[in-house]
Design a protein around this motif. Structure first.
Motif, short mmCIF file in Angstrom:
data_model
loop_
_atom_site.label_atom_id
_atom_site.label_comp_id
_atom_site.label_asym_id
_atom_site.label_seq_id
_atom_site.Cartn_x
_atom_site.Cartn_y
_atom_site.Cartn_z
N GLU A 87 0.83 -1.20 0.00
CA GLU A 87 0.00 0.00 0.00
C GLU A 87 0.86 1.25 0.00
O GLU A 87 0.58 2.23 -0.70
N ASP A 88 1.97 1.23 0.77
CA ASP A 88 2.88 2.37 0.80
C ASP A 88 3.52 2.61 -0.57
O ASP A 88 3.85 3.74 -0.93
N ALA A 89 3.72 1.51 -1.32
CA ALA A 89 4.35 1.61 -2.64
C ALA A 89 3.35 1.96 -3.73
O ALA A 89 3.71 2.00 -4.91
N GLY A 90 2.09 2.16 -3.36
CA GLY A 90 1.08 2.53 -4.34
C GLY A 90 0.42 1.35 -5.01
O GLY A 90 -0.36 1.53 -5.95
N GLY A 228 12.28 -5.07 6.63
CA GLY A 228 13.09 -4.95 5.42
C GLY A 228 12.71 -5.97 4.38
O GLY A 228 12.65 -5.66 3.17
N LEU A 229 12.43 -7.18 4.81
CA LEU A 229 12.01 -8.23 3.88
C LEU A 229 10.68 -7.88 3.24
O LEU A 229 10.49 -8.06 2.02
N ALA A 230 9.74 -7.36 4.02
CA ALA A 230 8.43 -6.97 3.49
C ALA A 230 8.57 -5.89 2.43
O ALA A 230 7.90 -5.93 1.39
N ARG A 231 9.44 -4.92 2.65
CA ARG A 231 9.66 -3.86 1.66
C ARG A 231 10.19 -4.44 0.35
O ARG A 231 9.78 -4.04 -0.74
N ASP A 232 11.12 -5.39 0.46
CA ASP A 232 11.70 -5.97 -0.75
C ASP A 232 10.69 -6.83 -1.51
O ASP A 232 10.69 -6.86 -2.74
N VAL A 233 9.83 -7.54 -0.78
CA VAL A 233 8.77 -8.32 -1.43
C VAL A 233 7.82 -7.38 -2.17
O VAL A 233 7.45 -7.62 -3.33
N ALA A 234 7.44 -6.30 -1.51
CA ALA A 234 6.53 -5.33 -2.15
C ALA A 234 7.18 -4.73 -3.40
O ALA A 234 6.52 -4.59 -4.44
N ALA A 235 8.47 -4.41 -3.31
CA ALA A 235 9.15 -3.83 -4.47
C ALA A 235 9.20 -4.82 -5.62
O ALA A 235 9.03 -4.44 -6.79
N ALA A 236 9.42 -6.10 -5.32
CA ALA A 236 9.46 -7.12 -6.38
C ALA A 236 8.10 -7.28 -7.04
O ALA A 236 8.02 -7.48 -8.26
N ILE A 237 7.03 -7.19 -6.27
CA ILE A 237 5.69 -7.32 -6.83
C ILE A 237 5.36 -6.12 -7.70
O ILE A 237 4.81 -6.25 -8.80
N VAL A 238 5.70 -4.92 -7.23
CA VAL A 238 5.45 -3.72 -8.02
C VAL A 238 6.25 -3.75 -9.31
O VAL A 238 5.75 -3.41 -10.39
N ALA A 239 7.51 -4.19 -9.23
CA ALA A 239 8.36 -4.25 -10.42
C ALA A 239 7.82 -5.24 -11.44
O ALA A 239 8.00 -5.06 -12.65
N ARG A 240 7.16 -6.28 -10.96
CA ARG A 240 6.59 -7.27 -11.88
C ARG A 240 5.49 -6.67 -12.72
O ARG A 240 5.26 -7.08 -13.87
N GLY A 241 4.77 -5.70 -12.14
CA GLY A 241 3.83 -4.92 -12.93
C GLY A 241 2.48 -5.55 -13.20
O GLY A 241 1.66 -4.97 -13.91
N ASP A 242 2.21 -6.73 -12.65
CA ASP A 242 0.93 -7.38 -12.94
C ASP A 242 0.16 -7.72 -11.67
O ASP A 242 -0.66 -8.62 -11.66
N GLY A 243 0.45 -6.98 -10.59
CA GLY A 243 -0.24 -7.28 -9.34
C GLY A 243 0.02 -8.71 -8.90
O GLY A 243 1.14 -9.18 -8.92
N TRP A 244 -1.06 -9.41 -8.57
CA TRP A 244 -0.93 -10.78 -8.10
C TRP A 244 -1.24 -11.80 -9.19
O TRP A 244 -1.20 -12.99 -8.95
N SER A 245 -1.54 -11.34 -10.41
CA SER A 245 -2.05 -12.26 -11.41
C SER A 245 -1.07 -13.37 -11.74
O SER A 245 -1.47 -14.51 -12.00
N ALA A 246 0.24 -13.09 -11.72
CA ALA A 246 1.21 -14.12 -12.07
C ALA A 246 1.34 -15.18 -11.00
O ALA A 246 1.82 -16.27 -11.25
N GLY A 247 0.90 -14.83 -9.79
CA GLY A 247 1.04 -15.80 -8.72
C GLY A 247 -0.21 -16.60 -8.45
O GLY A 247 -0.26 -17.40 -7.53
N ARG A 248 -1.26 -16.41 -9.25
CA ARG A 248 -2.52 -17.09 -8.99
C ARG A 248 -2.55 -18.45 -9.66
O ARG A 248 -1.88 -18.67 -10.63
#
Length: 248
Positions: A87-90, A228-248
């Protein structure tokens, strides 16, 4: 005065104590010689127990210890921190993650209750929240994308394989001997699953950092590592650019 020996009993029998609630600690009385009891309980992970010299019964109580509960709470907090970091990362994370504790799952293999679980994706979250009681995969109920077991043997397929057969995508385990492990379904392997170094459900999370979060003796330090781990996970998800769709 010499004490009378305990009555002779068969070591192959035991007397379970009925409890009114399945969520209360379970107690089992097992007849055995004192020297056998001493050998079975002479280690750090022995269950809470006591020995009654008068009856020759060893009373074992199966209940989670503080170490177990602390790590379960740490995982639940980590999932919450990941949602906040998104949420902090938008990233619109509201409603996309659902962290649950001891969720009861039912399948053809039986009933299972992971220590922690995570539902991913709005459809899965909304479907899980609609159900009351057990989630039965045979009835089409949703199953978590990720489950975690604390202080369980990572060498046994008795619990992990049923999770994967019901549709769970990823499992984490932590034990004193092996630390944190990450597992995926692997139909070609004999056990039905295999180990991996990185999470697929939560990109940016690897086994080494997960182990540091769960193994650290300081609650404050563990919290900082998790943040710190949570921030990096969020950054990786945002960088992927497709929300959660790739992980479903």
């Amino acid at each position: 005065m010499t004490a009378s020996p305990p009555p002779a009993q068969s070591a192959a029998t035991f007397r379970p104590v009925s409890l009114s609630s399945p969520d209360r600690p379970a107690r089992v009385d097992v007849p055995m010689p004192r020297d056998l009891y001493d050998r079975l309980t002479d280690h750090d992970e022995a269950p809470r127990s006591r020995y009654d010299m008068a009856t020759g019964l060893a009373e074992f109580v199966a209940e989670p210890g503080l170490s177990h509960e602390w790590r379960v709470a740490r995982l639940t907090a980590l999932f919450g921190q990941i949602e906040s970091a998104l949420e902090d990362a938008g990233q619109a994370a509201a409603g996309e993650l659902l962290s649950a504790g001891a969720t009861r799952l039912l399948s053809d293999d039986g009933a299972y209750e992971p220590d922690a679980s995570l539902f991913v994706g709005r459809a899965a979250v909304e479907a899980a929240l609609r159900e009351e009681g057990w989630l039965d995969s045979r009835a089409g109920h949703p199953v978590p994308a990720l489950v975690a077991e604390i202080d369980r043997s990572v060498k046994s397929s008795g619990k992990l394989a049923p999770y994967f057969r019901m549709g769970v995508r990823e499992a984490w385990t932590w034990s004193r001997g092996d630390g944190a492990r990450i597992w995926f379904a692997s139909p070609e392997s004999r056990e039905g699953f295999r180990a991996a170094d990185r999470s697929r459900v939560l990109p940016g999370l690897d086994r080494e950092r997960l182990d540091r979060v769960l193994a650290h003796g300081s609650a404050a330090a563990s919290g900082r590592l998790a943040h710190g781990l949570a921030r990096d996970v969020a950054a990786a998800i945002v960088a992927r650019g497709d929300g959660w769709s790739a992980g479903r």
